[in-house]
Scaffold this motif. Structure first.
Motif, PDB file in Angstrom:
ATOM      1  N   GLY A  34       0.819  -1.217   0.000  1.00  0.00           N
ATOM      2  CA  GLY A  34       0.000   0.000   0.000  1.00  0.00           C
ATOM      3  C   GLY A  34       0.847   1.259   0.000  1.00  0.00           C
ATOM      4  N   ARG A  35       1.901   1.265   0.797  1.00  0.00           N
ATOM      5  CA  ARG A  35       2.791   2.436   0.817  1.00  0.00           C
ATOM      6  C   ARG A  35       3.478   2.616  -0.534  1.00  0.00           C
ATOM      7  NH1 ARG A  35       3.914   0.651   6.120  1.00  0.00           N
ATOM      8  NH2 ARG A  35       5.854  -0.313   5.462  1.00  0.00           N
ATOM      9  N   ALA A  36       3.869   1.496  -1.152  1.00  0.00           N
ATOM     10  CA  ALA A  36       4.505   1.568  -2.470  1.00  0.00           C
ATOM     11  C   ALA A  36       3.522   2.113  -3.511  1.00  0.00           C
ATOM     12  CB  ALA A  36       5.014   0.192  -2.886  1.00  0.00           C
ATOM     13  N   ASP A  37       2.274   1.656  -3.457  1.00  0.00           N
ATOM     14  CA  ASP A  37       1.264   2.160  -4.385  1.00  0.00           C
ATOM     15  C   ASP A  37       1.047   3.655  -4.193  1.00  0.00           C
ATOM     16  OD1 ASP A  37       0.894  -0.385  -5.412  1.00  0.00           O
ATOM     17  OD2 ASP A  37      -1.008  -0.749  -4.353  1.00  0.00           O
ATOM     18  N   GLN A  38       1.057   4.096  -2.948  1.00  0.00           N
ATOM     19  CA  GLN A  38       0.888   5.526  -2.677  1.00  0.00           C
ATOM     20  C   GLN A  38       2.043   6.328  -3.268  1.00  0.00           C
ATOM     21  OE1 GLN A  38      -0.534   6.692   1.380  1.00  0.00           O
ATOM     22  NE2 GLN A  38      -0.406   4.484   1.718  1.00  0.00           N
ATOM     23  N   ALA A  39       3.250   5.834  -3.082  1.00  0.00           N
ATOM     24  CA  ALA A  39       4.412   6.535  -3.620  1.00  0.00           C
ATOM     25  C   ALA A  39       4.340   6.609  -5.143  1.00  0.00           C
ATOM     26  CB  ALA A  39       5.696   5.836  -3.181  1.00  0.00           C
ATOM     27  N   GLU A  40       3.966   5.495  -5.769  1.00  0.00           N
ATOM     28  CA  GLU A  40       3.836   5.467  -7.226  1.00  0.00           C
ATOM     29  C   GLU A  40       2.759   6.447  -7.686  1.00  0.00           C
ATOM     30  OE1 GLU A  40       2.686   2.304 -10.749  1.00  0.00           O
ATOM     31  OE2 GLU A  40       3.322   1.525  -8.808  1.00  0.00           O
ATOM     32  N   GLY A  41       1.666   6.495  -6.956  1.00  0.00           N
ATOM     33  CA  GLY A  41       0.591   7.425  -7.297  1.00  0.00           C
ATOM     34  C   GLY A  41       1.025   8.867  -7.187  1.00  0.00           C
ATOM     35  N   LYS A  42       1.774   9.182  -6.142  1.00  0.00           N
ATOM     36  CA  LYS A  42       2.252  10.560  -5.963  1.00  0.00           C
ATOM     37  C   LYS A  42       3.192  10.970  -7.101  1.00  0.00           C
ATOM     38  CE  LYS A  42       1.817  10.762  -0.885  1.00  0.00           C
ATOM     39  NZ  LYS A  42       0.463  10.375  -0.920  1.00  0.00           N
ATOM     40  N   VAL A  43       4.053  10.044  -7.502  1.00  0.00           N
ATOM     41  CA  VAL A  43       4.965  10.327  -8.620  1.00  0.00           C
ATOM     42  C   VAL A  43       4.171  10.542  -9.904  1.00  0.00           C
ATOM     43  CG1 VAL A  43       6.753   9.335 -10.103  1.00  0.00           C
ATOM     44  CG2 VAL A  43       6.963   9.160  -7.620  1.00  0.00           C
ATOM     45  N   GLN A  44       3.196   9.675 -10.146  1.00  0.00           N
ATOM     46  CA  GLN A  44       2.408   9.796 -11.365  1.00  0.00           C
ATOM     47  C   GLN A  44       1.607  11.101 -11.371  1.00  0.00           C
ATOM     48  OE1 GLN A  44       0.023   6.367 -12.268  1.00  0.00           O
ATOM     49  NE2 GLN A  44      -0.278   7.010 -14.376  1.00  0.00           N
ATOM     50  N   LYS A  45       1.080  11.503 -10.215  1.00  0.00           N
ATOM     51  CA  LYS A  45       0.377  12.785 -10.146  1.00  0.00           C
ATOM     52  C   LYS A  45       1.334  13.930 -10.457  1.00  0.00           C
ATOM     53  CE  LYS A  45      -1.418  12.287  -6.000  1.00  0.00           C
ATOM     54  NZ  LYS A  45      -2.164  12.512  -4.749  1.00  0.00           N
ATOM     55  N   GLY A  46       2.565  13.834  -9.964  1.00  0.00           N
ATOM     56  CA  GLY A  46       3.562  14.859 -10.241  1.00  0.00           C
ATOM     57  C   GLY A  46       3.876  14.969 -11.722  1.00  0.00           C
TER      58      GLY A  46
END
Length: 60
Positions: A34-46
């Protein structure tokens, strides 16, 4: 708004849910995932924000 921002937001939300579920059931792997998915999501939003900014600059 770019598709990256939308997909990134979805990954972030799903990751948050996975992390919460992992904590609730004591599953460290689900929590980490879940933490990894969140990090990936934040990068993709950026990335999406950058694309939007570039597109806005091109239109001026």
């Amino acid at each position: 708004m770019s598709e990256d921002r939308t997909k990134g937001q979805a990954k972030d939300v799903i990751g948050s849910a996975k992390e919460t579920i992992g904590k609730a059931i004591g599953d460290k792997e689900t929590e980490r995932s879940g933490r990894a998915d969140q990090a990936e999501g934040k990068v993709q939003k950026g990335v999406g924000k950058i694309k939007d900014a570039l597109r806005d600059d091109d239109g001026k």
